[in-house]
Motif scaffolding. Structure first.
Motif, PDB file in Angstrom:
ATOM      1  N   SER A  88      54.334   6.232 -34.158  1.00 52.70           N
ATOM      2  CA  SER A  88      54.359   5.847 -32.735  1.00 52.70           C
ATOM      3  C   SER A  88      53.722   4.493 -32.485  1.00 52.70           C
ATOM      4  CB  SER A  88      53.626   6.912 -31.897  1.00 52.70           C
ATOM      5  OG  SER A  88      52.256   6.955 -32.249  1.00 52.70           O
ATOM      6  N   GLY A  89      52.959   4.007 -33.458  1.00 55.86           N
ATOM      7  CA  GLY A  89      52.293   2.719 -33.269  1.00 55.86           C
ATOM      8  C   GLY A  89      50.965   2.838 -32.556  1.00 55.86           C
ATOM      9  N   SER A  90      50.469   4.044 -32.359  1.00 51.70           N
ATOM     10  CA  SER A  90      49.181   4.222 -31.684  1.00 51.70           C
ATOM     11  C   SER A  90      48.512   5.487 -32.204  1.00 51.70           C
ATOM     12  CB  SER A  90      49.369   4.328 -30.169  1.00 51.70           C
ATOM     13  OG  SER A  90      50.057   5.513 -29.854  1.00 51.70           O
ATOM     14  N   PHE A  91      47.204   5.506 -32.038  1.00 49.93           N
ATOM     15  CA  PHE A  91      46.436   6.680 -32.435  1.00 49.93           C
ATOM     16  C   PHE A  91      45.778   7.264 -31.188  1.00 49.93           C
ATOM     17  CE2 PHE A  91      46.841   4.378 -36.397  1.00 49.93           C
ATOM     18  CZ  PHE A  91      47.127   5.394 -37.295  1.00 49.93           C
ATOM     19  N   LYS A  92      46.606   7.721 -30.291  1.00 50.32           N
ATOM     20  CA  LYS A  92      46.123   8.270 -29.031  1.00 50.32           C
ATOM     21  C   LYS A  92      45.322   9.546 -29.282  1.00 50.32           C
ATOM     22  CE  LYS A  92      47.840   9.965 -24.591  1.00 50.32           C
ATOM     23  NZ  LYS A  92      49.070  10.286 -23.808  1.00 50.32           N
ATOM     24  N   GLU A  93      44.141   9.596 -28.702  1.00 57.77           N
ATOM     25  CA  GLU A  93      43.279  10.759 -28.892  1.00 57.77           C
ATOM     26  C   GLU A  93      43.877  11.977 -28.195  1.00 57.77           C
ATOM     27  OE1 GLU A  93      38.605  12.098 -28.214  1.00 57.77           O
ATOM     28  OE2 GLU A  93      39.273  10.066 -27.691  1.00 57.77           O
ATOM     29  N   LYS A  94      43.874  13.083 -28.888  1.00 58.25           N
ATOM     30  CA  LYS A  94      44.432  14.307 -28.321  1.00 58.25           C
ATOM     31  C   LYS A  94      43.518  14.852 -27.229  1.00 58.25           C
ATOM     32  CE  LYS A  94      46.655  15.895 -32.597  1.00 58.25           C
ATOM     33  NZ  LYS A  94      46.697  16.983 -33.607  1.00 58.25           N
ATOM     34  N   LEU A 120      49.507  30.676 -31.817  1.00 61.32           N
ATOM     35  CA  LEU A 120      50.916  30.423 -31.508  1.00 61.32           C
ATOM     36  C   LEU A 120      51.088  28.999 -30.976  1.00 61.32           C
ATOM     37  CD1 LEU A 120      53.690  31.805 -31.446  1.00 61.32           C
ATOM     38  CD2 LEU A 120      53.164  32.601 -29.127  1.00 61.32           C
ATOM     39  N   ALA A 121      50.188  28.593 -30.075  1.00 62.98           N
ATOM     40  CA  ALA A 121      50.252  27.238 -29.513  1.00 62.98           C
ATOM     41  C   ALA A 121      50.026  26.194 -30.603  1.00 62.98           C
ATOM     42  CB  ALA A 121      49.214  27.087 -28.408  1.00 62.98           C
ATOM     43  N   LYS A 122      49.098  26.476 -31.504  1.00 59.81           N
ATOM     44  CA  LYS A 122      48.798  25.535 -32.597  1.00 59.81           C
ATOM     45  C   LYS A 122      50.000  25.378 -33.529  1.00 59.81           C
ATOM     46  CE  LYS A 122      45.341  24.657 -36.200  1.00 59.81           C
ATOM     47  NZ  LYS A 122      44.937  23.330 -35.723  1.00 59.81           N
ATOM     48  N   SER A 123      50.728  26.472 -33.751  1.00 63.41           N
ATOM     49  CA  SER A 123      51.898  26.406 -34.635  1.00 63.41           C
ATOM     50  C   SER A 123      53.082  25.704 -33.976  1.00 63.41           C
ATOM     51  CB  SER A 123      52.309  27.816 -35.075  1.00 63.41           C
ATOM     52  OG  SER A 123      52.853  28.557 -33.982  1.00 63.41           O
ATOM     53  N   ARG A 124      53.167  25.780 -32.641  1.00 60.05           N
ATOM     54  CA  ARG A 124      54.295  25.179 -31.915  1.00 60.05           C
ATOM     55  C   ARG A 124      54.044  23.723 -31.551  1.00 60.05           C
ATOM     56  NH1 ARG A 124      56.221  29.644 -27.354  1.00 60.05           N
ATOM     57  NH2 ARG A 124      56.928  31.246 -28.812  1.00 60.05           N
ATOM     58  N   TYR A 125      52.809  23.414 -31.193  1.00 61.06           N
ATOM     59  CA  TYR A 125      52.486  22.101 -30.632  1.00 61.06           C
ATOM     60  C   TYR A 125      51.344  21.470 -31.425  1.00 61.06           C
ATOM     61  CZ  TYR A 125      54.900  24.532 -26.849  1.00 61.06           C
ATOM     62  OH  TYR A 125      55.795  25.265 -26.119  1.00 61.06           O
ATOM     63  N   ASN A 126      51.495  20.197 -31.709  1.00 59.50           N
ATOM     64  CA  ASN A 126      50.464  19.528 -32.503  1.00 59.50           C
ATOM     65  C   ASN A 126      49.879  18.315 -31.777  1.00 59.50           C
ATOM     66  OD1 ASN A 126      48.923  19.332 -34.901  1.00 59.50           O
ATOM     67  ND2 ASN A 126      50.232  17.649 -35.609  1.00 59.50           N
ATOM     68  N   ASP A 127      50.074  18.252 -30.452  1.00 58.85           N
ATOM     69  CA  ASP A 127      49.613  17.073 -29.728  1.00 58.85           C
ATOM     70  C   ASP A 127      48.417  17.343 -28.823  1.00 58.85           C
ATOM     71  OD1 ASP A 127      51.100  18.678 -28.093  1.00 58.85           O
ATOM     72  OD2 ASP A 127      52.162  17.060 -27.082  1.00 58.85           O
ATOM     73  N   PHE A 128      47.803  18.515 -28.929  1.00 63.26           N
ATOM     74  CA  PHE A 128      46.549  18.768 -28.217  1.00 63.26           C
ATOM     75  C   PHE A 128      45.711  19.747 -29.027  1.00 63.26           C
ATOM     76  CE2 PHE A 128      49.416  22.062 -26.667  1.00 63.26           C
ATOM     77  CZ  PHE A 128      48.633  23.199 -26.551  1.00 63.26           C
ATOM     78  N   GLU A 129      44.412  19.758 -28.745  1.00 62.48           N
ATOM     79  CA  GLU A 129      43.485  20.631 -29.465  1.00 62.48           C
ATOM     80  C   GLU A 129      43.039  21.770 -28.565  1.00 62.48           C
ATOM     81  OE1 GLU A 129      40.243  18.539 -31.251  1.00 62.48           O
ATOM     82  OE2 GLU A 129      41.523  16.945 -32.033  1.00 62.48           O
ATOM     83  N   CYS A 175      48.826  23.228 -19.361  1.00 64.91           N
ATOM     84  CA  CYS A 175      47.544  22.604 -19.051  1.00 64.91           C
ATOM     85  C   CYS A 175      47.386  21.282 -19.788  1.00 64.91           C
ATOM     86  CB  CYS A 175      46.406  23.560 -19.416  1.00 64.91           C
ATOM     87  SG  CYS A 175      44.758  22.987 -18.928  1.00 64.91           S
ATOM     88  N   ALA A 176      47.777  21.258 -21.057  1.00 70.67           N
ATOM     89  CA  ALA A 176      47.650  20.040 -21.851  1.00 70.67           C
ATOM     90  C   ALA A 176      48.513  18.912 -21.283  1.00 70.67           C
ATOM     91  CB  ALA A 176      48.031  20.325 -23.302  1.00 70.67           C
ATOM     92  N   THR A 177      49.732  19.242 -20.861  1.00 71.54           N
ATOM     93  CA  THR A 177      50.613  18.226 -20.274  1.00 71.54           C
ATOM     94  C   THR A 177      50.020  17.674 -18.984  1.00 71.54           C
ATOM     95  OG1 THR A 177      52.553  19.326 -21.210  1.00 71.54           O
ATOM     96  CG2 THR A 177      52.950  17.771 -19.427  1.00 71.54           C
ATOM     97  N   CYS A 178      49.473  18.566 -18.150  1.00 71.00           N
ATOM     98  CA  CYS A 178      48.823  18.121 -16.901  1.00 71.00           C
ATOM     99  C   CYS A 178      47.621  17.224 -17.200  1.00 71.00           C
ATOM    100  CB  CYS A 178      48.382  19.333 -16.082  1.00 71.00           C
ATOM    101  SG  CYS A 178      49.741  20.250 -15.324  1.00 71.00           S
ATOM    102  N   ALA A 179      46.877  17.562 -18.268  1.00 69.04           N
ATOM    103  CA  ALA A 179      45.718  16.751 -18.649  1.00 69.04           C
ATOM    104  C   ALA A 179      46.160  15.384 -19.172  1.00 69.04           C
ATOM    105  CB  ALA A 179      44.892  17.480 -19.703  1.00 69.04           C
ATOM    106  N   GLU A 180      47.165  15.384 -20.051  1.00 68.73           N
ATOM    107  CA  GLU A 180      47.663  14.131 -20.630  1.00 68.73           C
ATOM    108  C   GLU A 180      48.166  13.177 -19.549  1.00 68.73           C
ATOM    109  OE1 GLU A 180      50.592  15.729 -23.166  1.00 68.73           O
ATOM    110  OE2 GLU A 180      49.197  16.237 -24.790  1.00 68.73           O
TER     111      GLU A 180
END
Length: 386
Positions: free
Chosen positions: A23-29, A52-61, A277-282
């Motif tokens: 992506s050209g960036s190291f955006k903090e999760k 389940l969320a961890k296995s599906r999505y890797n863009d938030f902690e 929630c993660a999308t709203c936060a991002e």
């Protein structure tokens, strides 16, 4: 187990590096907290949702707030649900997490949650504004503010120009009038058009099933019922599986991102609530909401609400004499059921005989055919019809 966790952590680091290079960036999760006490299905179900969320999505902690459990998660240990909520708020206020998902939270008056469900007819997402909490003690005012909260959430989910529908419940026509005036004065948004033949921005049950609007405006009690039905209609009610839950609490001036799920929510739904929630936060929902409320206030939101929710006809039975009875076959729609009686009185005051009724699309006022045009003018002038 410890060696396996270290290997998983190293793998995650390399995945993050690869994504950053791509992506050209190291955006903090963003970090999303999940309280694990309080579920009717046990702590194991909450942990399962996180896995389940961890296995599906890797863009938030995900940060678990509860007892120590097995798994590759950051865990903030607490002894019970009460301590878990206190710790959750502390983590939010300190910025250690950017949002949280929990089963219950005491929002102040003025804040209510914006839910998200998946509709059975089309599989489309439908934003329900709102589903828990109390936006206002005045039903109509609350629903108008709910519309702004729903628009804010829709924009934070990437819907640039969300279409808004108003569920056909008590107060809907008043809400429609206020939102139309708000729009006319410069608050930009679009009304949805009902899929039914007669159209309009007041939505029917069919529109719920198909997700006709992006945002469906209703009161919290109705929204709460709808979330429960949509999320568990295939499971019998004790295990919610579909959708993303009751959503984030939104209100003017509110700053904590807290998404609600039910104690009956199962892992599949909680997984999607974490994503929500993660999308709203991002996308910084709280800043989006602040901007939306500012724009609405700039065009006179509070004055428009006050003008349209005050009592329009202050009368008693002694004040107004009912005109002589006539045959009434001319129907006037678009009157809110909460104002139906007063609308009839406004016509009586002008010497027009009228009766209240219920048509196939909602409340109606009935008058004589010869007085139909005049009656519509009176109702528009007195604010009962837009």
């Amino acid at each position: 187990m410890e060696q396996l966790n270290v290997k998983n952590m190293i793998a995650d680091v390399f995945n993050d590096i690869a994504e950053g290079i791509k992506s050209g960036s190291f955006k903090e999760k963003v970090k999303i907290g999940l309280t694990t006490f309080g579920s009717e299905h046990g702590i194991e179900e909450m942990v399962k949702a996180a896995e389940l969320a961890k296995s599906r999505y890797n863009d938030f902690e995900i940060v678990l707030i509860g007892p120590k459990v097995e798994g590759d998660f950051t865990i903030v240990e607490v002894k019970d649900a009460e301590e878990g909520h206190k710790k959750m708020v502390e983590l939010l206020e300190s910025g250690q997490i950017q949002g949280a998902v929990t089963q219950h939270f005491d929002f102040p008056i003025g804040v209510s949650t914006v839910g998200k469900v998946s509709t059975p007819a089309t599989g489309r997402d439908l934003i329900l504004a709102t589903t828990t909490g109390t936006t206002s003690t005045n039903r109509v005012e609350g629903m108008v503010i709910n519309a702004i909260s729903g628009i804010s959430v829709a924009k934070s989910l990437g819907i640039k120009n969300p279409k808004v529908g108003i569920l056909n419940i008590d107060g809907a026509r008043q809400v429609e009038r206020i939102l139309k005036e708000l729009k006319d004065k410069g608050y930009g948004f679009e009304f949805a058009e009902s899929l039914r033949a007669d159209g309009g921005s007041v939505m029917r049950g069919n529109d719920l099933l198909t997700a006709t609007p992006d945002v469906m405006v209703c009161d919290s009690l109705t929204g709460n019922l709808l979330v429960k039905i949509f999320s568990s209609f295939t499971t019998g009610g004790n295990y919610e599986t579909v959708g993303a839950g009751y959503g984030p609490g939104v209100g003017e001036g509110y700053t904590k991102l807290v998404n609600i799920v039910s104690r009956a929510s199962g892992a599949p739904l909680i997984c999607e609530a974490l994503r929500y929630c993660a999308t709203c936060a991002e996308n910084k929902l709280m800043e989006v909401a602040k901007d939306e409320f500012n724009r609405a206030n700039e065009v006179g939101l509070k004055d428009i609400i006050a003008k349209n929710t005050k009592e329009k006809v202050k009368t008693t039975e002694e004040d107004i004499k009912v005109p002589p009875k006539k045959v009434v076959t001319y129907s006037i729609a678009g009157i809110d059921i909460l104002e139906l009686e007063d609308a009839c009185k406004a016509l009586w005051k002008e010497g027009i005989y009228s009766e209240s009724g219920m048509g196939c699309t909602g409340p109606i006022v009935l008058v004589n055919e010869e007085e139909g045009t005049k009656a519509e003018e009176v109702l528009s002038k007195t604010g009962f019809k837009s």
